[in-house]
Write an enzyme that holds these catalytic residues in place. Structure first.
Site, PDB file in Angstrom:
ATOM      1  N   CYS A  76       5.358  12.123-112.245  1.00  0.00           N
ATOM      2  CA  CYS A  76       6.308  11.336-113.044  1.00  0.00           C
ATOM      3  C   CYS A  76       5.796  11.045-114.458  1.00  0.00           C
ATOM      4  O   CYS A  76       6.541  11.176-115.433  1.00  0.00           O
ATOM      5  CB  CYS A  76       6.688  10.051-112.321  1.00  0.00           C
ATOM      6  SG  CYS A  76       5.339   8.987-111.808  1.00  0.00           S
ATOM      7  N   ASP A 250      14.778   8.550-116.213  1.00  0.00           N
ATOM      8  CA  ASP A 250      13.949   8.474-115.016  1.00  0.00           C
ATOM      9  C   ASP A 250      13.673   9.886-114.497  1.00  0.00           C
ATOM     10  O   ASP A 250      14.607  10.626-114.190  1.00  0.00           O
ATOM     11  CB  ASP A 250      14.677   7.658-113.953  1.00  0.00           C
ATOM     12  CG  ASP A 250      13.810   7.309-112.753  1.00  0.00           C
ATOM     13  OD1 ASP A 250      12.779   7.992-112.549  1.00  0.00           O
ATOM     14  OD2 ASP A 250      14.168   6.365-112.031  1.00  0.00           O
ATOM     15  N   HIS A 252      12.452  10.771-111.676  1.00  0.00           N
ATOM     16  CA  HIS A 252      12.362  10.818-110.213  1.00  0.00           C
ATOM     17  C   HIS A 252      13.594  11.432-109.572  1.00  0.00           C
ATOM     18  O   HIS A 252      14.250  10.833-108.710  1.00  0.00           O
ATOM     19  CB  HIS A 252      12.090   9.417-109.659  1.00  0.00           C
ATOM     20  CG  HIS A 252      10.778   8.863-110.082  1.00  0.00           C
ATOM     21  ND1 HIS A 252      10.620   8.148-111.250  1.00  0.00           N
ATOM     22  CD2 HIS A 252       9.550   8.935-109.513  1.00  0.00           C
ATOM     23  CE1 HIS A 252       9.353   7.793-111.375  1.00  0.00           C
ATOM     24  NE2 HIS A 252       8.679   8.251-110.330  1.00  0.00           N
TER      25      HIS A 252
END
Length: 360
Positions: A76, A250, A252
């Site tokens: 990440c 993000d 993810h």
């Protein structure tokens, strides 16, 4: 607009209105651009969608001899580093006003995107970042990074990008030394564009509330490249703010690895652009982060230093960092406004990557 792209933009809104940008009188800041959420919602979303969005990928060729073919659960912060670097390259080669158009792929855009393809030959691929982290930062392939670590790796990879000639500077010890910056960027009477990382640790386990307003101000500067950081166990790339929330991309989401070239499919191209950003309360931000800026020329740098000095240093009891013209020989660092004032924020050399643990 063709049916594919129309579906891309409206799929979730058919279900309910997305909550990416609130209806508010507070200004919305996206990387130095100010918007009115009540009048410019489409423009805000177009700006956000035009940012490069790098996420977890699966099915790429193994990284080195590790056998690893996905960065799910550990990449990440590496992806966040790719995003801030990709945004710097968009500013450099295409300008702040450029907007993504899947129907007309700008050759420079394709060249930028190809540098982040998931294979070892791409200059800024997950492969290159992970392998450089292993060789120079002691991070095994598959191990998570912190903000300072990914900045150091990007600095080491940037000299191999001859097309961009980007200078990467990491201001450690919460100290920005203007003379060092200018000497680094001015070589042989030629100025090189600058990507500036300011790694900070603004608290122990939680962010100190005293820094919240200063963090938000960073997004209002024309030179803003956002912040890489996140919540505990969840690294994100923050590109703006509204009220007391940060607007973020993000990483993810696990997507299939794809090839990047001028003939890549629209679906593959779209996978690098986020339809709707997410929001996170600023007080949930992990205290370990890196504030990032891009300066195209020396005038840009001068303006940035003035903005930082006037907005984040002067009259601040606990400034985010210290600015000085040259690094003093003595241990006591001096600010521009008060030569006797010492730093009040602890250094970042002891950065821990534990805040960004592996996710399932």
């Amino acid at each position: 607009m063709d049916m594919l792209f129309d579906a891309y933009l409206t799929h979730e809104s058919l279900q309910c209105e997305p909550d990416d940008i609130p209806c508010t009188s507070d200004p919305v800041w996206i990387l130095g651009e100010k918007y009115d959420a009540n009048k410019e919602l489409a423009a805000i979303r177009k700006d956000i969608t035009s940012r490069l969005w790098f996420t977890y990928r699966k099915g790429f060729v193994p990284i080195g001899d590790s056998g690893i073919t996905t960065d799910r659960g550990w990449g990440c912060m590496l992806r966040c580093g790719q995003m801030v670097l990709g945004q710097a390259l968009l500013f450099l080669h295409l300008g702040r006003d450029w907007r993504w158009d899947h129907e007309q792929r700008n050759p420079a855009y394709v060249s930028i995107l190809s540098m982040f393809e998931d294979n070892k030959s791409a200059n800024y691929s997950i492969h290159q970042i992970a392998l450089m982290g292993a060789s120079s930062e002691g991070k095994d392939v598959g191990q998570w990074f912190g903000p300072n670590t990914v900045a150091q790796v990007i600095k080491k990879l940037s000299p191999y990008d001859h097309w961009s000639s980007l200078e990467v500077h990491i201001a450690l010890d919460n100290t920005l030394v203007i003379g060092e910056l200018k000497r680094q960027c001015r070589k042989q009477n030629k100025w090189s564009p600058l990507l500036l990382f300011l790694p900070l640790r603004l608290g122990l386990s939680e962010i100190n509330p005293i820094y919240a307003e200063s963090i938000k101000k960073c997004f209002s500067f024309q030179q803003s490249l956002g912040i890489i950081g996140g919540k505990p166990n969840h690294a994100m790339y923050f590109i703006g703010c509204v009220g007391n929330d940060l607007i973020c991309l993000d990483p993810h989401k696990t997507q299939q690895a794809v090839r990047v070239n001028k003939d890549c499919s629209k679906e593959d191209d779209m996978s690098f652009h986020c339809q709707y950003a997410t929001r996170s309360p600023i007080m949930e931000l992990d205290p370990s982060m890196a504030v990032c800026f891009y300066c195209a020329n020396e005038s840009d740098l001068d303006k940035l230093c003035q903005l930082l000095h006037e907005n984040l240093v002067v009259n601040e009891k606990q400034p985010l960092f210290v600015i000085c013209t040259e690094r003093p020989a003595e241990v006591q660092l001096k600010t521009l406004d008060d030569p006797m004032k010492s730093p009040t924020v602890s250094g970042t050399d002891d950065e821990s990557d534990d805040e960004f643990e592996m996710l399932g």
